[in-house]
Enzyme design. Structure first.
Site, PDB file in Angstrom:
ATOM      1  N   ASP A   1     -11.178  30.419 -71.910  1.00  0.00           N
ATOM      2  CA  ASP A   1     -10.475  30.647 -73.181  1.00  0.00           C
ATOM      3  C   ASP A   1      -9.300  29.682 -73.401  1.00  0.00           C
ATOM      4  OD1 ASP A   1     -12.193  32.754 -73.547  1.00  0.00           O
ATOM      5  OD2 ASP A   1     -10.757  34.287 -72.915  1.00  0.00           O
TER       6      ASP A   1
ATOM      7  N   GLN B   1     -21.859  30.390 -71.561  1.00  0.00           N
ATOM      8  CA  GLN B   1     -20.655  29.547 -71.632  1.00  0.00           C
ATOM      9  C   GLN B   1     -19.844  29.565 -70.338  1.00  0.00           C
ATOM     10  OE1 GLN B   1     -18.894  30.263 -75.949  1.00  0.00           O
ATOM     11  NE2 GLN B   1     -20.121  31.978 -75.253  1.00  0.00           N
TER      12      GLN B   1
HETATM   13  O1  F6P Z   1     -11.814  35.898 -70.411  1.00  0.00           O
HETATM   14  C1  F6P Z   1     -12.946  35.102 -70.448  1.00  0.00           C
HETATM   15  C2  F6P Z   1     -14.028  35.729 -71.277  1.00  0.00           C
HETATM   16  O2  F6P Z   1     -15.195  34.974 -71.070  1.00  0.00           O
HETATM   17  C3  F6P Z   1     -13.729  35.884 -72.758  1.00  0.00           C
HETATM   18  O3  F6P Z   1     -13.923  34.717 -73.502  1.00  0.00           O
HETATM   19  C4  F6P Z   1     -14.692  36.962 -73.134  1.00  0.00           C
HETATM   20  O4  F6P Z   1     -14.265  37.606 -74.310  1.00  0.00           O
HETATM   21  C5  F6P Z   1     -14.653  37.863 -71.946  1.00  0.00           C
HETATM   22  O5  F6P Z   1     -14.299  37.053 -70.857  1.00  0.00           O
HETATM   23  C6  F6P Z   1     -15.945  38.579 -71.662  1.00  0.00           C
HETATM   24  O6  F6P Z   1     -15.749  39.395 -70.569  1.00  0.00           O
HETATM   25  P1  F6P Z   1     -16.879  40.177 -69.797  1.00  0.00           P
HETATM   26  O7  F6P Z   1     -17.739  39.174 -69.112  1.00  0.00           O
HETATM   27  O8  F6P Z   1     -16.136  41.039 -68.846  1.00  0.00           O
HETATM   28  O9  F6P Z   1     -17.637  40.952 -70.834  1.00  0.00           O
END
Ligand code: F6P
Length: 339
Positions: free
Chosen positions: A128, A271
């Site tokens: 991010d 990503q």
């Molecule tokens: O903090 C990194 C991130 O990839 C964010 O961009 C995204 O919103 C979040 O983590 C997703 O988290 P998780 O994999 O816990 O659903």
């Protein structure tokens, strides 16, 4: 000297490169032993440790994910959580702990440092790029490249079908990834969490493009972006609740409003997966080496950071105090290509 390392929060490419650098520099330069705590803060909470050696960290630079695994567990939510961490540090005879994380993980490290005198040094990671006091976090460049490559691919299929394609990318509160990825991938509109946009502005831009002979458009939308005056797109963006859905919703609205066939694509965890770019490998390595030096100098409560292409260290308060939201000058650059 003995030091620990943990990786917390969402994984990102470059974590293994950091672990490799910490072990190599710690052992070779400082004659230090390094142990890894498993699964973020759960490791010290449950005393789950893994000895790290030159051999076990060999060949890690290109490997995605984290061999230490990760979690989003917060010790402050648990009964005696912080005490258990302090006990685990003592049990393992550790002089310092290197915490590799984003805003949440580093905020926990700061509380542990201030309230429980834990000897911590942080390393900023996240796709991010929303941590303050550092120009870039590692993981971001890889994610930007993945978005940009995905957009290249979406361009050719959008073009073949005369379609509008809406690509939803990660970013709950900050639009760095959407903006960098969108610029690099030639997006025709980008929506970021920092600026609510009226649906009309988006559809007008698409219509304008189509009017000058372009029969396809690529729209990039960050998962935390909102449409102006549209409560349904006011996602719950607090904490780590699951987001998603804005891309799909936007695609439907665009199709209804313009009559152009529209599809939504969610890039999701692609990503965050796979090999880090060369840039992230180098940045992660520089951070890892600098963090080890801080531990040996007993400069705790600090985070290594990249500023003007130099590695510096900053107080953790500075890094976690406020979120680094998108530079709107960059968004202005991106908007030159809208419509
Ligand atoms: O903090 C990194 C991130 O990839 C964010 O961009 C995204 O919103 C979040 O983590 C997703 O988290 P998780 O994999 O816990 O659903």
């Amino acid at each position: 000297m003995r030091m620990g390392i943990l990786t917390g929060g969402g994984d990102c490419p470059g974590l293994n490169a950091v672990i490799r650098a910490v072990v190599r520099h710690g052992m070779k330069e400082h004659n230090s032993e390094v142990v890894g705590f498993l699964e973020g803060w759960r490791g010290p909470l449950q005393n789950m440790v893994m000895p790290l050696t030159l051999k076990s960290t060999d060949g890690l630079i290109q490997r995605g994910g984290t061999i230490l695994r990760t979690s989003r567990i917060d010790p402050f939510d648990l009964d005696r959580g912080p005490d258990l961490i302090v006990e685990s540090m003592k049990k393992n005879n550790l002089n310092g702990l290197i915490v590799v994380g984003g805003r949440e993980t580093c905020s926990i490290a700061l509380r542990m440092f201030k309230e429980h005198k834990l000897n911590v040094v942080c390393i900023p990671k996240t796709i991010d790029n929303d941590l303050s006091a550092t120009d870039f976090t590692f993981g971001f460049d890889t994610a930007v490249n993945i978005v940009s490559e995905a957009l290249d691919r979406l361009h050719t299929t959008a073009e073949s079908h005369n379609r509008v394609l809406v690509c939803e990318v990660m970013g709950r509160h900050a639009g760095w990834l959407a903006c960098y990825g969108g610029i690099a991938g030639g997006a025709d509109f980008i929506l970021v969490p920092e600026k609510a946009i009226a649906l009309h502005d988006i559809t007008e831009a698409i219509k304008k493009r189509h009017a000058r002979g372009k029969d396809h458009s690529i729209i990039v939308v960050a998962e935390g972006a909102r449409l102006e005056g549209d409560n349904a797109s006011d996602n719950n963006v607090e904490g780590n609740h699951k987001l998603g859905g804005i891309g799909d919703r936007l695609a439907k609205l665009i199709e209804t409003e313009t009559g152009f066939e529209t599809r939504a694509i969610v890039l999701g965890h692609i990503q965050r997966g796979g090999s880090p770019t060369a840039y992230d490998r180098v940045l992660a390595t520089r951070f890892g080496v600098a963090a080890v030096d801080l531990v040996t100098e007993k400069k705790f409560g600090r985070m290594v950071a990249l500023q003007n292409n130099r590695i510096v260290d900053v107080p953790l308060e500075e890094a976690t105090g406020s979120m680094k939201t998108l530079d709107m000058e960059l968004y202005k650059v991106a908007s030159v290509f809208f419509g």
